[in-house]
Design a protein around this motif. Structure first.
Motif, PDB file in Angstrom:
ATOM      1  N   LEU A 251      41.713  75.578 -12.815  1.00  0.00           N
ATOM      2  CA  LEU A 251      41.893  74.908 -11.526  1.00  0.00           C
ATOM      3  C   LEU A 251      43.238  74.196 -11.454  1.00  0.00           C
TER       4      LEU A 251
ATOM      5  N   ALA B  68      45.862  76.800 -10.915  1.00  0.00           N
ATOM      6  CA  ALA B  68      45.802  77.271  -9.531  1.00  0.00           C
ATOM      7  C   ALA B  68      46.438  76.258  -8.585  1.00  0.00           C
ATOM      8  N   SER B  69      46.245  74.973  -8.884  1.00  0.00           N
ATOM      9  CA  SER B  69      46.846  73.926  -8.051  1.00  0.00           C
ATOM     10  C   SER B  69      48.365  73.919  -8.181  1.00  0.00           C
TER      11      SER B  69
ATOM     12  N   LYS C  55      49.748  76.652  -6.288  1.00  0.00           N
ATOM     13  CA  LYS C  55      49.457  76.459  -4.864  1.00  0.00           C
ATOM     14  C   LYS C  55      48.734  77.663  -4.260  1.00  0.00           C
ATOM     15  N   LEU C  56      47.736  78.154  -4.990  1.00  0.00           N
ATOM     16  CA  LEU C  56      46.934  79.270  -4.485  1.00  0.00           C
ATOM     17  C   LEU C  56      46.029  78.787  -3.360  1.00  0.00           C
TER      18      LEU C  56
ATOM     19  N   ASN D 104      41.690  79.141  -4.893  1.00  0.00           N
ATOM     20  CA  ASN D 104      41.791  78.972  -6.347  1.00  0.00           C
ATOM     21  C   ASN D 104      40.715  79.712  -7.113  1.00  0.00           C
TER      22      ASN D 104
END
Length: 283
Positions: A58, A61-62, A65-66, A69
């Motif tokens: 996570l 993913a942050s 900037k998906l 996520n």
């Protein structure tokens, strides 16, 4: 009591409350089904390990900037689950050592990345929400609810269809292999299902409390029932009931949802434990 019922009826008019109840029931049900198998196979700690991996994914993913996520979190968690559950016996780093290493490493890297690349002014609050599920279950979007429903249906259908095979490899994997069961495939299937459940449960109770959903209902049911089928049914019933009770109390009292659900699980375990003690003394 009428005032509480009226208050809860008022809250039910809000979509986010209905979403929380739907997701809470489905996640709790799926967690409890595989929880019995994981406890009996002595993989109870796998929930913590995979939830920390999901937290690390996570964070990545942050940073990237998906927009969704889940596209990163789910594959990464599934891959690690397969490595831990399917290669544990042949790996150089075995069992609890591998889980501990992956768990601590993923948690540390995830927190480090969230601090280095954070764009939020409240990094501590963001991390706390992710780890303990403080508010995420009450901020679900419609798409996330549909995804949870779809994945939960797949988990439930898989468990029902392959119940006898799961039962066989849970109690005696070597005997199951000797009778022609492809234990590698079914261990792989269990690993994938567990990873999916862990990712779903993060929204409900947070990364640090996920294993409680897996372990407590199974242990509670084992205090009272003996057969695999009865323990599984009882664990599912206990898990769903505790989830509903926890969500309702959290909404009415303003307590954190995840912690309240786990507290309900602990209370039920205490009751089941006392019941087993009384029964053993009488018997």
């Amino acid at each position: 009591m009428p005032e509480l019922i009226e208050k809860f009826s008022f809250y039910l008019e809000f979509p986010f409350v209905r979403y929380a109840i739907i997701v809470g029931v489905l996640v709790s049900l799926c967690s409890s089904l595989l929880g019995v198998t994981l406890v009996l196979k002595r993989y109870s700690y796998i929930g913590d390990g995979l939830s920390h991996v999901a937290f690390g994914a996570l964070a990545i993913a942050s940073v990237l900037k998906l927009t969704n996520n889940m596209l990163l979190i789910l594959p990464v968690t599934v891959a690690v689950a397969v490595l831990l559950l399917c290669t544990g016996k042949n790996a150089r780093i075995k069992g609890d050592a591998a889980i501990a290493m992956v768990s601590v490493g993923a948690l540390a890297i995830g927190y480090l990345l969230m601090n280095i690349f954070s764009t939020s002014a409240n990094i501590s609050g963001d991390v706390c929400t992710t780890l303990f599920g403080s508010t995420s279950i009450l901020t679900l979007k419609v798409g996330e609810v549909y995804l949870c429903i779809a994945l939960s249906c797949i988990v439930l259908l898989t468990f029902v269809l392959f119940y006898h095979k799961i039962f066989a490899i849970t109690f005696d994997e070597n005997f199951a292999r000797a009778t022609g069961v492809n234990t590698t495939i079914f261990n792989l299937m269990i690993a994938v299902i567990v990873a999916v459940i862990i990712v779903l449960a993060m929204n409900l109770v947070g990364a640090l409390l996920v294993s409680a959903l897996v372990v407590f209902p199974a242990l509670s049911a084992m205090r009272v029932f003996k057969s695999f089928f009865s323990v599984t049914v009882a664990a599912a019933s206990i898990s769903v009931a505790c989830s509903l009770i926890g969500i309702v109390i959290a909404i009415l009292a303003g307590t954190p949802v995840g912690s309240t659900i786990v507290a309900a699980d602990i209370a039920v375990f205490g009751l089941c434990y006392l019941t087993s003690l009384v029964r053993d003394k009488r018997g």
